[in-house]
Design a protein around this motif. Structure first.
Motif, PDB file in Angstrom:
ATOM      1  N   VAL A  55       0.808  -1.049  -0.135  1.00 15.11           N
ATOM      2  CA  VAL A  55      -0.036  -0.078  -0.185  1.00 15.11           C
ATOM      3  C   VAL A  55       0.817   1.223  -0.134  1.00 15.11           C
ATOM      4  CG1 VAL A  55      -1.662   1.318   1.436  1.00 15.11           C
ATOM      5  CG2 VAL A  55      -2.190  -1.041   1.078  1.00 15.11           C
ATOM      6  N   PHE A  56       1.877   1.223   0.908  1.00 11.74           N
ATOM      7  CA  PHE A  56       2.868   2.300   0.818  1.00 11.74           C
ATOM      8  C   PHE A  56       3.245   2.453  -0.611  1.00 11.74           C
ATOM      9  CE2 PHE A  56       3.950   4.070   5.109  1.00 11.74           C
ATOM     10  CZ  PHE A  56       4.727   5.299   4.643  1.00 11.74           C
ATOM     11  N   GLU A  57       3.803   1.364  -1.126  1.00  8.20           N
ATOM     12  CA  GLU A  57       4.699   1.517  -2.687  1.00  8.20           C
ATOM     13  C   GLU A  57       3.533   2.341  -3.492  1.00  8.20           C
ATOM     14  OE1 GLU A  57       8.035  -1.989  -2.869  1.00  8.20           O
ATOM     15  OE2 GLU A  57       5.849  -2.331  -3.652  1.00  8.20           O
ATOM     16  N   MET A  58       2.628   1.719  -3.389  1.00  8.96           N
ATOM     17  CA  MET A  58       1.395   1.999  -4.299  1.00  8.96           C
ATOM     18  C   MET A  58       1.114   3.748  -4.139  1.00  8.96           C
ATOM     19  SD  MET A  58      -2.005   3.136  -4.425  1.00  8.96           S
ATOM     20  CE  MET A  58      -2.795   2.780  -2.907  1.00  8.96           C
ATOM     21  N   LEU A  59       1.019   4.014  -3.057  1.00 10.54           N
ATOM     22  CA  LEU A  59       0.913   5.629  -2.909  1.00 10.54           C
ATOM     23  C   LEU A  59       2.076   6.437  -3.164  1.00 10.54           C
ATOM     24  CD1 LEU A  59      -0.849   5.675   0.427  1.00 10.54           C
ATOM     25  CD2 LEU A  59      -1.869   6.389  -1.307  1.00 10.54           C
ATOM     26  N   LEU A  60       3.308   5.992  -3.329  1.00 12.60           N
ATOM     27  CA  LEU A  60       4.569   6.625  -3.482  1.00 12.60           C
ATOM     28  C   LEU A  60       4.518   6.477  -5.216  1.00 12.60           C
ATOM     29  CD1 LEU A  60       7.124   5.099  -1.107  1.00 12.60           C
ATOM     30  CD2 LEU A  60       6.488   7.702  -1.290  1.00 12.60           C
ATOM     31  N   SER A  61       3.797   5.518  -5.631  1.00  8.50           N
ATOM     32  CA  SER A  61       3.695   5.608  -7.282  1.00  8.50           C
ATOM     33  C   SER A  61       2.924   6.400  -7.923  1.00  8.50           C
ATOM     34  CB  SER A  61       3.325   4.004  -7.827  1.00  8.50           C
ATOM     35  OG  SER A  61       2.162   3.942  -7.571  1.00  8.50           O
ATOM     36  N   LEU A  62       1.950   7.109  -7.184  1.00 12.20           N
ATOM     37  CA  LEU A  62       0.771   7.800  -7.621  1.00 12.20           C
ATOM     38  C   LEU A  62       1.651   9.425  -7.704  1.00 12.20           C
ATOM     39  CD1 LEU A  62      -2.295   6.718  -5.876  1.00 12.20           C
ATOM     40  CD2 LEU A  62      -1.325   6.208  -8.273  1.00 12.20           C
ATOM     41  N   ARG A  69      -7.333   9.659  -1.250  1.00 15.00           N
ATOM     42  CA  ARG A  69      -8.107   8.879  -0.326  1.00 15.00           C
ATOM     43  C   ARG A  69      -7.096   8.689   1.068  1.00 15.00           C
ATOM     44  NH1 ARG A  69     -10.475   3.975  -3.726  1.00 15.00           N
ATOM     45  NH2 ARG A  69     -11.350   3.479  -1.845  1.00 15.00           N
ATOM     46  N   PRO A  70      -7.626   9.240   2.073  1.00 15.73           N
ATOM     47  CA  PRO A  70      -6.947   8.771   3.119  1.00 15.73           C
ATOM     48  C   PRO A  70      -6.696   7.213   3.685  1.00 15.73           C
ATOM     49  CG  PRO A  70      -8.998   9.357   4.118  1.00 15.73           C
ATOM     50  CD  PRO A  70      -8.977   9.619   2.371  1.00 15.73           C
ATOM     51  N   VAL A  71      -5.538   6.832   4.075  1.00 11.09           N
ATOM     52  CA  VAL A  71      -5.200   5.523   4.406  1.00 11.09           C
ATOM     53  C   VAL A  71      -4.940   5.400   5.894  1.00 11.09           C
ATOM     54  CG1 VAL A  71      -3.507   3.523   4.049  1.00 11.09           C
ATOM     55  CG2 VAL A  71      -4.298   4.889   2.054  1.00 11.09           C
ATOM     56  N   HIS A  72      -5.508   4.528   6.620  1.00 11.90           N
ATOM     57  CA  HIS A  72      -5.390   4.377   7.962  1.00 11.90           C
ATOM     58  C   HIS A  72      -4.677   3.154   8.342  1.00 11.90           C
ATOM     59  CE1 HIS A  72      -8.426   7.633   9.030  1.00 11.90           C
ATOM     60  NE2 HIS A  72      -8.616   7.000   7.863  1.00 11.90           N
ATOM     61  N   ALA A  99       8.006   8.433   7.519  1.00 12.72           N
ATOM     62  CA  ALA A  99       8.031   8.509   6.143  1.00 12.72           C
ATOM     63  C   ALA A  99       6.927   8.987   5.298  1.00 12.72           C
ATOM     64  CB  ALA A  99       8.422   6.874   5.509  1.00 12.72           C
ATOM     65  N   ALA A 100       5.777   8.813   5.930  1.00 15.76           N
ATOM     66  CA  ALA A 100       4.542   9.416   5.487  1.00 15.76           C
ATOM     67  C   ALA A 100       4.560  10.972   5.424  1.00 15.76           C
ATOM     68  CB  ALA A 100       3.280   8.969   6.133  1.00 15.76           C
ATOM     69  N   ARG A 101       5.213  11.566   6.616  1.00 21.52           N
ATOM     70  CA  ARG A 101       5.171  13.048   6.561  1.00 21.52           C
ATOM     71  C   ARG A 101       6.083  13.425   5.731  1.00 21.52           C
ATOM     72  NH1 ARG A 101       5.284  11.986  12.272  1.00 21.52           N
ATOM     73  NH2 ARG A 101       7.753  12.051  12.124  1.00 21.52           N
ATOM     74  N   ALA A 102       7.227  12.742   5.510  1.00 24.26           N
ATOM     75  CA  ALA A 102       8.525  13.071   4.654  1.00 24.26           C
ATOM     76  C   ALA A 102       7.729  13.158   3.268  1.00 24.26           C
ATOM     77  CB  ALA A 102       9.518  12.428   4.635  1.00 24.26           C
ATOM     78  N   TRP A 103       7.142  12.239   2.931  1.00 26.86           N
ATOM     79  CA  TRP A 103       6.583  12.065   1.459  1.00 26.86           C
ATOM     80  C   TRP A 103       5.207  12.891   1.088  1.00 26.86           C
ATOM     81  CZ3 TRP A 103       9.688  10.716  -2.413  1.00 26.86           C
ATOM     82  CH2 TRP A 103      10.828   9.902  -2.118  1.00 26.86           C
ATOM     83  N   ARG A 104       4.577  13.170   2.504  1.00 25.73           N
ATOM     84  CA  ARG A 104       3.342  13.872   2.532  1.00 25.73           C
ATOM     85  C   ARG A 104       2.329  12.891   1.700  1.00 25.73           C
ATOM     86  NH1 ARG A 104       4.905  20.003   0.235  1.00 25.73           N
ATOM     87  NH2 ARG A 104       6.196  20.502   1.791  1.00 25.73           N
ATOM     88  N   LEU A 105       2.370  11.783   2.482  1.00 24.97           N
ATOM     89  CA  LEU A 105       1.539  10.542   2.031  1.00 24.97           C
ATOM     90  C   LEU A 105       0.070  10.727   2.853  1.00 24.97           C
ATOM     91  CD1 LEU A 105       3.639   7.752   1.456  1.00 24.97           C
ATOM     92  CD2 LEU A 105       2.776   9.143  -0.201  1.00 24.97           C
ATOM     93  N   PRO A 106      -1.108  10.508   2.398  1.00 28.67           N
ATOM     94  CA  PRO A 106      -2.395  10.714   3.356  1.00 28.67           C
ATOM     95  C   PRO A 106      -2.375   9.681   4.258  1.00 28.67           C
ATOM     96  CG  PRO A 106      -3.101   9.869   1.242  1.00 28.67           C
ATOM     97  CD  PRO A 106      -1.622  10.215   0.949  1.00 28.67           C
TER      98      PRO A 106
END
Length: 382
Positions: A55-62, A69-72, A99-106
């Motif tokens: 899931v993390f990889e998928m978000l980074l690929s976008l 969409r938020p991911v919990h 990592a989520a903060r650094a990459w600004r992932l939801p």
């Protein structure tokens, strides 16, 4: 696979194709034209780690604009988890958050816990519930199902619907294969049995155990570092994780005869093989936990340690004429608390919180007053 593990230079081509298909499925589902959040059940074990990784990889690929969409990523802490597993999960959660903060992932990293009045010690020592066994496994619902289900319901109420991603696999066991088969309907998402507004997505359902280990040993986690600590945890324990449980159908996975990471207090299993494995691997400081757990299991059915009345004041006799005793006596509850506090001192670990001790003592006072009222009502010589 685990014992002989040697990380290859790259994934096996067949596995690479399967993983690519899973990645595509995750991407397609995430990019669906709605805003329903994802909830990833994360127990810290191999299967849930793999799902979180993908899931993390998928978000980074976008592209950032597509991360709508938020991911919990949700873990459950029963407050009596194996200490080494708790430490591992906390480390990984911190890495994910950074990592989520650094990459600004939801991504939100969340831990659910039992209600303060529903913890293991409050029920066992305070209310005198006998140690859990297969016929009275009161712990799973109060400590696992309710806290995580409450969080899922809150998110579903706020968003209209949620999608729960679970790392369940058909290959895990015959029981799991049967459970998975019940929900095979030819679609990617299934309605959750108990949670309204919750769809279940099982992205790695067809992977084998060897597939999981090969991937984790070959591909570094997108939040940084490696999966070596997880691999070593399994080697030391010789076990597997108790998964995130959100329904009674999943409950048999918690407290089985297999070596699973879970509550160190678990008396449903005959022997805690994972904690024993940790001790044999050199973590001798946890040996007293095993001794306490074994003692707790041994006193469960001692009639001298159980009250005659149940907590509602009734005497229970089955249709077969078998008398079923009530909760632990006050004397036994006090002894358990004394042993827990001694355990806390000798291990240097926080075993029971001050709040739990206060709640236990309050329940004792209430129970003692109720018992006195029952005796007065029954009259002398009763």
């Amino acid at each position: 696979m685990l014992d002989s593990f040697a990380p290859p230079d790259a994934l096996d081509p067949d596995l690479d194709r399967v993983i690519s298909s899973i990645r595509a499925e995750l991407r397609n589902e995430y990019l669906e034209d709605h805003s329903f959040p994802w909830i990833v059940g994360f127990s810290g074990g191999k299967d849930s780690t793999l799902v979180a990784h993908l899931v993390f990889e998928m978000l980074l690929s976008l592209a950032p604009a597509d991360r709508r969409r938020p991911v919990h990523i949700v873990s459950n802490d029963t407050l009596v988890e194996s200490p080494l597993v708790v430490a591992h999960i906390a480390t990984v959660q911190a890495e994910m958050e950074a990592a989520a903060r650094a990459w600004r992932l939801p991504i939100s990293v969340v831990t659910t816990r039992p209600d303060p009045d529903a913890t293991f010690w409050v029920n066992l020592i305070g209310r005198g519930y006998p140690s859990p066994n297969r016929s009275f496994r009161w712990c799973t619902d109060r400590m696992k199902i309710q806290p995580t289900s409450r969080y899922i319901r809150q998110q579903a109420a706020a968003s209209g619907e949620v999608i729960l991603l679970l790392g369940v696999r058909r290959d895990e066991s015959a029981t799991r294969a049967g459970s998975v088969a019940r929900y095979d309907n030819g679609t990617r998402l299934n309605d959750h049995n108990d949670l309204k507004g919750c769809k279940v997505f099982r992205p790695i359902v067809e992977l084998t155990t060897d597939d999981v280990w090969e991937f984790l040993g070959t591909v570094s986690p997108p939040w940084g570092g490696t999966h070596r600590a997880l691999i070593q945890l399994y080697r030391d324990a010789g076990g597997g994780e108790c998964p995130v449980v959100t329904s009674q159908d999943d409950a048999p996975s918690c407290g089985t005869t297999s070596s699973r990471f879970g509550c160190w207090t678990c008396t449903v299993v005959e022997k805690d093989r994972s904690l024993t494995g940790f001790v044999e691997a050199g973590f001798a400081e946890f040996a007293p936990l095993i001794g306490f757990r074994d003692w707790l299991a041994s006193i469960r059915n001692d009639p001298n340690r159980r009250m005659a009345r149940r907590r509602d004041g009734r005497f229970l006799v089955t249709k077969e004429g078998v008398f079923v005793p009530g909760p632990f006596t006050f004397e036994t509850r006090r002894e358990i608390l004394e042993r827990v506090l001694e355990l806390q001192t000798c291990t240097g670990q926080t075993v029971i919180s001050d709040d739990e001790v206060a709640r236990v003592r309050r329940i004792w006072a209430e129970d003692a007053a109720q018992a006195a009222a029952w005796e007065a009502e029954a009259g002398p010589g009763s």
